[in-house]
Design an enzyme around this catalytic site. Sequence first.
Site, PDB file in Angstrom:
ATOM      1  CE  LYS B  80      64.129  35.739  17.282  1.00 12.57           C
ATOM      2  NZ  LYS B  80      65.072  35.796  18.419  1.00 12.57           N
ATOM      3  CB  SER B 155      67.273  32.589  17.570  1.00 12.59           C
ATOM      4  OG  SER B 155      66.812  33.692  18.326  1.00 12.59           O
ATOM      5  CB  SER B 179      68.771  35.633  19.775  1.00 13.71           C
ATOM      6  OG  SER B 179      69.004  34.278  20.043  1.00 13.71           O
TER       7      SER B 179
END
Lengths: 99, 501
Positions: B80, B155, B179
Amino acid sequence: MPSITREEVAHLARLARIELSDDELDHLAPQLDQIIGLVAQVSDVAAEDIPPTSHALPLSNVMREDVNVPCLTPEQALSGAPAAEEQRFRVPRILSEEA
Amino acid sequence: MSDLTRKTAVELADLMSSGETSSAEITQAHLDRIAATDTAVHAFLHVDTEGALAQAADVDSRRAAGEKLGPLAGVPLALKDVLTQEGVPTTAGSKILEGWKPPYDSTVVKRLRAAGIVILGKTNMDEFAMGSSTENSAYGTTHNPWDLNRIPGGSGGGSSAAVSAYQAPLAIGTDTGGSIRQPAAFTGTVGIKPTYGGTSRYGLIALASSLDTPGPCARTTLDAALLHEAIAGWDPMDSTSINQDVPPVVAAARNGDVTGMRIGVVKELGGEGYQPGVGARFHEAVELLTKLGAEVVEVSCPHFQYALPAYYLILPSEASSNLAKFDAMRFGLRVGDDGENDAEKVMSLTREAGFGDEVKRRIMLGTHALSSGYYDAYYGQAQKVRTLIARDFARAYEQVDVLVSPATPTTAFAIGDRVNDPIAMYKNDLCTIPSNLAGNAAASFPVGLADEDGMPVGFHVMAPVMRDDLLYQVGAALESALADQWGGVLMSKAPELEVTR
């Protein structure tokens, strides 16, 4: 009656150092009003005698020995700078004319 | 040899140790898969072809030299874009960090390197992890591999989409309010939020420091557990890191026995507002756990209904302070530095140009919640509610070993559906937020497809602080029982992506 006015949102933007256009204010102010309506539900909870939690786990300050450890070189530290000069961050002037 | 991208991390590791293939071949296969599918999926913001192949070659030569390597050495992973990796562009999905190359590795990245895990590149995310769909990314939306017209969750939608599109067997996400878990639910994959403090935040671009937790994403429970073990553990660089042994997550994932385990269904997380297909798959999974020997009871956590409002005071308050460092002085974007404007004006112009709508909304909300006159009513009260939620958990764990709920009220929704309705977007995280506020471990495991739209449904498990192993025990039990029913894991039902050459 909104929980937050357009003027108050403009004030918050100034405090948060975000230059908002009129269009953005038109768009964001009513959304913030809605969101504040949502978060204000916390006041429905009777919690007078309840201690606040700032952190999920009980922790005290963490210290380390005061010894030198490897750190970034000046070149590394400045590698992402928008502007640098003589091994320093170059920044815009910090005082305005009238100050 | 059959397609390497379809293998689990464990299978890939076996193929490498038996000498049937190399990390270089495996890494190349995944890079090819990314090249063929990422125009459609857009999971990656940056693919580090050269760096990944160099890491793979290094692992291969160490293996050839007889070095003892970790269980995931040579397996590729998607990272990420909120975690720093030295010399590799890191944006956190924001324009304000466009082109920034961090001068240091985050602890998670250091541990991935130490484990010999090959980092393929950086995945897309909502800007500064604020969002539930990746639609708040400054670099475009990621598409759900199950249905390209839908969002992959957020996210960490890029990480979950990469895993579910077979672009990587493993990925790293970060979970502040859901997330990791919500995108896992939306993409039919496994996503774990470790206990807060169980994984290091050093080098994680902070959203809300008292909530942020890095964790593993994978297609199977055992793969996730191995990755969990590789990245977890005490880190002196993070003052909130827990100085205890990592819970035995791999052993739990191999065990998968829920006989006699007490499981509590959270009464408040379900019913009205939950999509029928989500409810149906959830209840079937609960029934399955009963058949496997678990004792299931209903448990009430009355303050969970206030978790969402409390979270949207605590998170913006912490975020408004954390994001003050994006001031156009030391790194990132600088706008309006014309020799006339002073620093404050340059700062305001830069933040205006560099931040998206959701970031602006949350910074202003946090500024409001912390301002004098409102502090007690908002931030102070939210912290008290946080205490009440933690007490609900503590009381529940006196009766049961783990709590369960659907991971999300609905399945993945269409791109554009909730962009202009922040509150509808926030409600994605109703079930996941309480665990962030209390700091306990939680996970989402795939338990089937909703009848009405054919999209994956996630089963949410919550375990006490530092009992992350219980998550894997439940996940493994469900996974093997469901695989017996289906003749394979849920991901094997995913539609084939059209491949571009």
